[in-house]
Structure formats: structure tokens, C-alpha cells
Scaffold this active site. Structure first.
Site, short mmCIF file in Angstrom:
data_model
loop_
_atom_site.label_atom_id
_atom_site.label_comp_id
_atom_site.label_asym_id
_atom_site.label_seq_id
_atom_site.Cartn_x
_atom_site.Cartn_y
_atom_site.Cartn_z
CG PHE A 155 66.29 -5.89 45.63
CD1 PHE A 155 66.38 -4.66 46.29
CD2 PHE A 155 66.46 -5.90 44.25
CE1 PHE A 155 66.62 -3.48 45.59
CE2 PHE A 155 66.71 -4.73 43.54
CZ PHE A 155 66.79 -3.53 44.21
CB THR A 187 63.55 -1.25 46.12
OG1 THR A 187 63.00 -0.11 45.45
CG2 THR A 187 63.19 -2.48 45.31
#
Lengths: 272, 272
Positions: free
Chosen positions: B175, B173
Site C-alpha cells: 500500500f 499487498t
């Protein structure tokens, strides 16, 4: 004319199924549980057509369905736009003040986000809008509301306590119609494709140039992760024209040099 | 160095917060309930920095956060990639065979979709991965598992019954780090912008040309509905270079003629 959709009777997918066919009397919409089931039913030939939501004008793409197109070799033979008019639905004895929890499909919850945030209710995602009405009815939940269509409220004999609850009254979902064969040209068509651009600077731009230089208008561009390599994407493009038109055939041939993979999902009559 | 993230202790956002700062000893990650709360805390100055997930390498964009950038005038001052290693977590007395339900954040459920479909468990979306562990522990649920990190399992003294359950081991992921001020150039930066292309054929292509003609490489393009007019989109673009570099300044000036609106989210050191 059998056509399958995801959700329960009263779901927006059912409305899309009716809207697609001009002769409504012979339409036989068949509910099924998941989007995958819609793809499977058409693939195996159990049902000749299926209808799936692909994007909403507030919440955006239905990612799962974009991904299913990679896995299934089905054709897109049509598009339908359905106006969503969400209402807040409760059991007959429940009042607006009783509400503590709200159930609906995550897309519908997202479309009403501002309204819901004002009321500080707990939100529960469900598999379907009409299905959430069915659930709160069956469980006789008294502090709970569902978000679905007025038609779903009527079907389950439930009470409507609020209307026009979406963050924007212009709330439409675009559905695609699945089949095993291509649709013939009508003179006002759209074509949907998926491709993966070669991993080099400017390749997406070079691919788009093949359309721009032939005056082919793009109506949509979406990207999804390839899932095999982090930060690599497949692009989903809709453009005006039928794949059998000369300029489209040429553009589809020309972009091959900028792509590692291309799949034509289908050409179909343009509705929006 | 205070930095806020969405979720409970043990959430992947907390890992991102630690990873962003090189001096780990002084980092003070502060959990909060929603992504909106992260934006609000940084906007009001309660906390100088916040961290939010923007895209995952399997499930794609976190649409809600793309939309928040339209509403909040905050700066992006950094990016962090966190490798997600999901495990299946249960209460100590529960065995793998007992599992009937699985709770987790919808993105995590999506990242493990193939694995979960094989087992035919009922899926329950929650606000956070670590939060779902906390819930099944507090409620002492015996037929229920949660999907979260190994760290979350340890923190809540729970049992791990399966590892490597994501559909692809390359599960990351990305960010973004929020602040109220811009980050200075480092020589290897990225810039993120939002724009709305004028509604005419080829305007997106013309806007991208301003980058391609200056040899500016795009690393990401995403579209989101404007929510005001159906089938109109805002485009989110990440490109290599800092907004203070000449070629970038020129491109940002030049695309104004193809757009009805443009917002520079920020320039920041490139990590991926």
C-alpha cells in the site's frame, strides 16, 4: 482455417480471428469460454490456432494472458490490432432513462470509466462483451444495459442507445495468435520473450543493454510478479527483429548471463 | 490521526492504515467507497492521509491507482506491506458442499484462481473483500461464499469453511500512503516517479542509464498506456534513495533530456 477465441459470437476476439487471415472466406472462428480454454485447445491440437487479447491502448495489459504464457509452451505466430467501438446496448423496450445497471467485460467497463462515472450506474463485470448482451437479452432485463460492439447489438437484435462511449476514441486491443510452431521471417518481424533478471542491482538495465548496444528497438516492456517470491518480477519484452536474425540471436544469447530464466515466445510479422 | 481507505470495516486497507502509524491507539481509519474517493478526500484536505493498494505479490499492479497518480497531484509519504490471509466465508447455516457462487474483490479472486478453478464455482467480482462478506450476510445467501480476511469473518459473525486458499502463501499487498506534503529523509528511503520516454529507439534504456550510472537501484518498473496515443506508455519507477540526496537530484535532472514529461510522486521511508 479453424481458430478459437474467448467469448460469444460478436466478441472482439472473433473480429481479431477474421482479421488475422487474409482469405476471410475459409476462416472458421470457434468461441470458447475462457482464455485458458484457448491455450488448452491449441496445446492439445484440437484447434491449430487461437487468438487472445494481450493489451489495450486504454486499460493496458491483460494480466491473465501474460501469466498463461508462463504455464503453456505455445508459440506466438502473429499479432492483430482491432479498433474497439463500444456502444451502449439495451432491450428494445428499454430507454436510456430506464438504465440503472451496466454489464460488460471489466476491460470494457474500464475503457468507458469516465463516461460511466458521470451516470452513476451500478456496474457488473461479465466474462465477455458480447456475452453481456446475450445475458441481458435472455433475462429480459429492462433497467440494464450492456457495453459491446455494434455487431453484437445486431446479432442479438438489440437497441443501441449511445455510441462512442469509450474515454478515448483511440481504443485498440492488440491480440496475439497462438500456434504450436514458429512463424518464418518476413523481413519485418517482432519477437516476444519472458525473462527473470538475476536479483542484483542493475540487472534489468544490463539485460536491456544487450538490445540497445545491438540497435534492437524494444516496443514493449511489461513486468509481472513471479508469484513464488514477493516483489520479484518476470519481464515480458517485445523487440523488433526475428529470432533467426544474427543481431537478435546474439542478444538472446548475451542476456542469459543477466537472467535466471528466459523463454522465447516467438517471432512473428510486425503489424503495429 | 485520521486516515481513509477503500472498503468496509475489516478490509485489508484498514489493516494497512493501522500498520502505518506506530502509535496505534490514536489511529482513526475512515472507510470510503472507491479508490478515487481516497484521492479526493486527501486532495480536498477532508482527511490528511489516505492509503491505497498499489501492487500485490501474486496479482500484480492495481492499474486504477497507478492511473489516479497521473490525475491527482498528491504526495506519497509512506509504504506499507500487509500479508493477506484469505479465508472462505459463509453464512452460519451454509456448509462447504452448499457453495455454488463466490463473491470477492477481483484481485482476491485472482489470488485464489487455482483453488477456485478446481471447484468450478461461479465467481462474482465485488468492490471490496470485507464488503462481499457484508453483502452475502445482508442478503442471507445460502449457496454463496465470500473471500476476505479472518477479521472480516469475525466482524460480521460469519463462518469460515476454508483457510489458506490463495495460490501462494506468500501473498502480500503493498500500500502507498497519500498526503499533501513530502516526507523528510530518514537515510533509508525510496522515491517514486512517473515519466514518459521520448518516442525514439532506446530512450527508456537511456533514461534507466541515468540511474544505473549513479548506482541507484531500481526496485520496480511498471508501464501504463498514456491513453492519448495507442501503444505509447508512461513508466512508473521506484528507486532507492531520497529525492534530496545528491545522486538522486542529479539523476532526476539528467533524465529530463530523455523524457517528454516527469512527475515526482514522493520520497518515503523504505519498508520493503
Amino acid at each position: 482455417m479453424k481458430i478459437t477465441y474467448q467469448g460469444e459470437t460478436g466478441a472482439y476476439g472473433e473480429m481479431a480471428a477474421y482479421k488475422f487471415f487474409s482469405d476471410k472466406t475459409t476462416v472458421e472462428p470457434l468461441p470458447c469460454k475462457s482464455f485458458r480454454d484457448v491455450f488448452e485447445s491449441v496445446k492439445t491440437g484440437t484447434v491449430p490456432n487461437g487468438v487472445i487479447p494481450i493489451e489495450n491502448s486504454i486499460e493496458g495489459s491483460v494480466n491473465q494472458n501474460y501469466d498463461h504464457f508462463l504455464e503453456y509452451d505455445l508459440k506466438v505466430c502473429g499479432e492483430v490490432a482491432v479498433k474497439l467501438a463500444h456502444v451502449l446496448i439495451v432491450n428494445p423496450q428499454t430507454t436510456f432513462e430506464d438504465i440503472k445497471n451496466v454489464h460488460s467485460h471489466p476491460q470494457a467497463l474500464g475503457q468507458c470509466r469516465n463516461y460511466l462515472e458521470k451516470h452513476k450506474w451500478e456496474l457488473y463485470p461479465e466474462y465477455d462483451t458480447a456475452g453481456s448482451v446475450k445475458i441481458i437479452k435472455e433475462k429480459q432485463q429492462q433497467n440494464t444495459a450492456a457495453i459491446a460492439s455494434e455487431k453484437a447489438a445486431d446479432l442479438y437484435n438489440m437497441k443501441i442507445v449511445a455510441r462512442d462511449i469509450a474515454d478515448n476514441p483511440s481504443n485498440y486491443t492488440r491480440f496475439l495468435v497462438l500456434a504450436n510452431k514458429d512463424a518464418p521471417p518476413t523481413g519485418d518481424d517482432k519477437t516476444s520473450i519472458i525473462f527473470s533478471a538475476k536479483h542484483a542491482p542493475g540487472t534489468l538495465y544490463n539485460a536491456l543493454e544487450e538490445f540497445a548496444s545491438r540497435n534492437i528497438n524494444l516496443t514493449r516492456i511489461e513486468s509481472r510478479p513471479t508469484k513464488t517470491t514477493a516483489w520479484q518480477y518476470n519481464f515480458y519484452i517485445d523487440f523488433e527483429g526475428h529470432q533467426t536474425e544474427k543481431r537478435c540471436t546474439e542478444a538472446l544469447k548475451a542476456i542469459e548471463k543477466h537472467t535466471t530464466f528466459i523463454k522465447i515466445l516467438g517471432s512473428y510479422p510486425r503489424v503495429i
